[in-house]
Design a protein around this motif. Structure first.
Motif, PDB file in Angstrom:
ATOM      1  N   UNK A   1       0.837  -1.196   0.000  1.00  0.00           N
ATOM      2  CA  UNK A   1       0.000   0.000   0.000  1.00  0.00           C
ATOM      3  C   UNK A   1       0.878   1.255   0.000  1.00  0.00           C
ATOM      4  N   UNK A   2       0.466   2.261  -0.743  1.00  0.00           N
ATOM      5  CA  UNK A   2       1.234   3.500  -0.837  1.00  0.00           C
ATOM      6  C   UNK A   2       1.096   4.331   0.433  1.00  0.00           C
ATOM      7  N   UNK A   3       1.904   5.372   0.534  1.00  0.00           N
ATOM      8  CA  UNK A   3       1.868   6.275   1.678  1.00  0.00           C
ATOM      9  C   UNK A   3       1.157   7.559   1.260  1.00  0.00           C
ATOM     10  N   UNK A   4       0.204   8.025   2.073  1.00  0.00           N
ATOM     11  CA  UNK A   4      -0.551   9.233   1.768  1.00  0.00           C
ATOM     12  C   UNK A   4      -0.219  10.320   2.776  1.00  0.00           C
ATOM     13  N   UNK A   5       0.207  11.471   2.254  1.00  0.00           N
ATOM     14  CA  UNK A   5       0.494  12.640   3.094  1.00  0.00           C
ATOM     15  C   UNK A   5      -0.511  13.725   2.733  1.00  0.00           C
ATOM     16  N   UNK A   6      -1.365  14.060   3.691  1.00  0.00           N
ATOM     17  CA  UNK A   6      -2.377  15.088   3.456  1.00  0.00           C
ATOM     18  C   UNK A   6      -1.939  16.392   4.103  1.00  0.00           C
ATOM     19  N   UNK A   7      -1.767  17.398   3.269  1.00  0.00           N
ATOM     20  CA  UNK A   7      -1.339  18.694   3.772  1.00  0.00           C
ATOM     21  C   UNK A   7      -2.543  19.611   3.872  1.00  0.00           C
ATOM     22  N   UNK A   8      -2.709  20.246   5.016  1.00  0.00           N
ATOM     23  CA  UNK A   8      -3.806  21.200   5.215  1.00  0.00           C
ATOM     24  C   UNK A   8      -3.214  22.598   5.188  1.00  0.00           C
ATOM     25  N   UNK A   9      -3.262  23.196   4.000  1.00  0.00           N
ATOM     26  CA  UNK A   9      -2.632  24.506   3.838  1.00  0.00           C
ATOM     27  C   UNK A   9      -3.560  25.670   4.170  1.00  0.00           C
ATOM     28  N   UNK A  85      -9.869  14.202  -1.849  1.00  0.00           N
ATOM     29  CA  UNK A  85      -9.570  13.250  -0.769  1.00  0.00           C
ATOM     30  C   UNK A  85      -9.889  11.826  -1.196  1.00  0.00           C
ATOM     31  N   UNK A  86     -11.018  11.650  -1.865  1.00  0.00           N
ATOM     32  CA  UNK A  86     -11.419  10.318  -2.329  1.00  0.00           C
ATOM     33  C   UNK A  86     -10.362   9.736  -3.262  1.00  0.00           C
ATOM     34  N   UNK A  87      -9.841  10.557  -4.160  1.00  0.00           N
ATOM     35  CA  UNK A  87      -8.808  10.100  -5.085  1.00  0.00           C
ATOM     36  C   UNK A  87      -7.534   9.750  -4.348  1.00  0.00           C
ATOM     37  N   UNK A  88      -7.176  10.560  -3.358  1.00  0.00           N
ATOM     38  CA  UNK A  88      -5.984  10.268  -2.569  1.00  0.00           C
ATOM     39  C   UNK A  88      -6.079   8.937  -1.854  1.00  0.00           C
ATOM     40  N   UNK A  89      -7.244   8.665  -1.241  1.00  0.00           N
ATOM     41  CA  UNK A  89      -7.446   7.391  -0.546  1.00  0.00           C
ATOM     42  C   UNK A  89      -7.384   6.219  -1.531  1.00  0.00           C
ATOM     43  N   UNK A  90      -7.965   6.418  -2.710  1.00  0.00           N
ATOM     44  CA  UNK A  90      -7.967   5.356  -3.720  1.00  0.00           C
ATOM     45  C   UNK A  90      -6.542   5.039  -4.173  1.00  0.00           C
ATOM     46  N   UNK A  91      -5.763   6.075  -4.438  1.00  0.00           N
ATOM     47  CA  UNK A  91      -4.371   5.865  -4.855  1.00  0.00           C
ATOM     48  C   UNK A  91      -3.572   5.187  -3.750  1.00  0.00           C
ATOM     49  N   UNK A  95      -2.067   1.714  -5.217  1.00  0.00           N
ATOM     50  CA  UNK A  95      -0.637   1.728  -5.545  1.00  0.00           C
ATOM     51  C   UNK A  95       0.151   0.929  -4.505  1.00  0.00           C
ATOM     52  N   UNK A  96       1.197   0.246  -4.933  1.00  0.00           N
ATOM     53  CA  UNK A  96       1.958  -0.603  -4.001  1.00  0.00           C
ATOM     54  C   UNK A  96       2.938   0.196  -3.152  1.00  0.00           C
ATOM     55  N   UNK A  97       3.603  -0.504  -2.239  1.00  0.00           N
ATOM     56  CA  UNK A  97       4.663   0.105  -1.433  1.00  0.00           C
ATOM     57  C   UNK A  97       5.687   0.764  -2.354  1.00  0.00           C
ATOM     58  N   UNK A  98       6.252   1.855  -1.876  1.00  0.00           N
ATOM     59  CA  UNK A  98       7.258   2.558  -2.678  1.00  0.00           C
ATOM     60  C   UNK A  98       6.714   3.810  -3.334  1.00  0.00           C
ATOM     61  N   UNK A  99       5.385   3.964  -3.304  1.00  0.00           N
ATOM     62  CA  UNK A  99       4.766   5.178  -3.835  1.00  0.00           C
ATOM     63  C   UNK A  99       4.269   6.045  -2.683  1.00  0.00           C
ATOM     64  N   UNK A 100       4.366   7.356  -2.865  1.00  0.00           N
ATOM     65  CA  UNK A 100       3.846   8.310  -1.887  1.00  0.00           C
ATOM     66  C   UNK A 100       2.964   9.321  -2.609  1.00  0.00           C
ATOM     67  N   UNK A 101       1.823   9.628  -2.006  1.00  0.00           N
ATOM     68  CA  UNK A 101       0.926  10.650  -2.538  1.00  0.00           C
ATOM     69  C   UNK A 101       0.945  11.844  -1.601  1.00  0.00           C
ATOM     70  N   UNK A 102       1.325  13.000  -2.121  1.00  0.00           N
ATOM     71  CA  UNK A 102       1.289  14.242  -1.349  1.00  0.00           C
ATOM     72  C   UNK A 102       0.085  15.037  -1.841  1.00  0.00           C
ATOM     73  N   UNK A 103      -0.821  15.312  -0.917  1.00  0.00           N
ATOM     74  CA  UNK A 103      -2.088  15.949  -1.274  1.00  0.00           C
ATOM     75  C   UNK A 103      -2.100  17.408  -0.836  1.00  0.00           C
ATOM     76  N   UNK A 104      -2.551  18.285  -1.758  1.00  0.00           N
ATOM     77  CA  UNK A 104      -2.716  19.717  -1.485  1.00  0.00           C
ATOM     78  C   UNK A 104      -1.400  20.436  -1.186  1.00  0.00           C
ATOM     79  N   UNK A 105      -0.348  20.083  -1.898  1.00  0.00           N
ATOM     80  CA  UNK A 105       0.916  20.808  -1.779  1.00  0.00           C
ATOM     81  C   UNK A 105       0.786  22.124  -2.533  1.00  0.00           C
TER      82      UNK A 105
END
Length: 254
Positions: A1-9, A85-91, A95-105
């Motif tokens: 599972x990928x890593x999701x980083x949610x940024x609240x700007x 957010x829904x797309x971030x959770x889906x990704x 996506x497998x380990x080794x991927x990271x999603x940074x949201x709202x950068x």
């Protein structure tokens, strides 16, 4: 599972432009004042009645202009955020380990700022995913500046609205992010895609996608393949450095 980083700007939503309604309210108010002046001069009851009606109408127009517009804009913003957010959770799940999603950068370059919905970073490359949570049929051309949304509401009323091409929007995001990474000694191709997340949306886009393809809910797996088949071949160290840069206080990026 990928890593999701949610940024609240805490990015703000532009205030709706209700200047037309406010000008109309001021016009009615001035008319009411004129009626009052006429009443004082003539002592006729008609001007004061008319002035009272105009004053009530002015108050209603002013109230509607400062409430309904802001409320609509806020609801639209929340709806868009839900899609991101829904797309971030889906990704994250697919996506497998080794991927990271940074949201709202938020990335700033040359006095221009981009708030990017989702940035996917992995060995296969860096991918900007612009999310649109819209209903109905979407008509556009990869080269066109504006696209068209055609939808029917719950009452069977058809609505058509032009909106700025998300492909052009992604192109701007790519420009700013690529230059920011380059200024930090990272030179890599930035890929991009547009994703219509709502299952009630059908995207009909003409022309050749070139570097920024468009996907909808039915072609979600194609978007996943697009990400996983990238050929950037980034090293683990480079991936970590990009994540670190995006995870910094991004409102200070320059």
């Amino acid at each position: 599972m990928a890593n999701l980083i949610q940024k609240n700007n805490g990015s703000s939503v532009p205030e709706p432009d209700n200047s037309g309604s406010k000008k109309t309210a001021i016009l009615f108010l001035l008319s009411a004042i004129v009626c009052g002046v006429i009443y004082i001069a003539t002592e006729s009851i008609f001007p004061i009645i008319l002035g009272g009606i105009l004053l009530v109408v002015a108050s209603i127009i002013w109230f509607v202009s400062i409430t309904s517009g802001a409320s609509f804009t806020s609801a639209k913003k929340r709806y868009g955020d839900a899609g991101e957010r829904q797309t971030g959770y889906m990704l994250e799940q697919i996506l497998p380990d080794g991927y990271t999603i940074v949201q709202n950068a938020v990335v700033t370059y040359q006095d221009g700022q981009s708030e990017i919905d989702n940035i996917v970073i992995g060995k296969t490359g860096v991918f900007i995913i612009e999310v649109k949570n819209m209903k109905g049929d979407i008509y556009g051309d990869y080269e066109s500046r504006y696209w068209l949304q055609d939808k029917t509401d719950r009452y069977g009323i058809e609505h058509k609205k032009e909106f700025y091409s998300p492909v052009k929007q992604v192109g701007t995001h790519i420009f700013r992010l690529a230059n920011y990474l380059r200024d930090n000694k990272i030179s890599t191709h930035i890929s991009g895609a547009v994703y219509f997340v709502n299952p009630e949306t059908d995207a009909i886009i003409k022309g050749e996608p070139k570097d920024i393809p468009v996907f909808d809910y039915d072609s979600t797996q194609e978007m996943i393949n697009y990400i996983m088949n990238g050929n950037a071949n980034l090293s683990g160290r480079t991936v970590e450095r990009i994540i670190q840069l995006l995870n910094e206080k991004t409102d200070m990026i320059s």
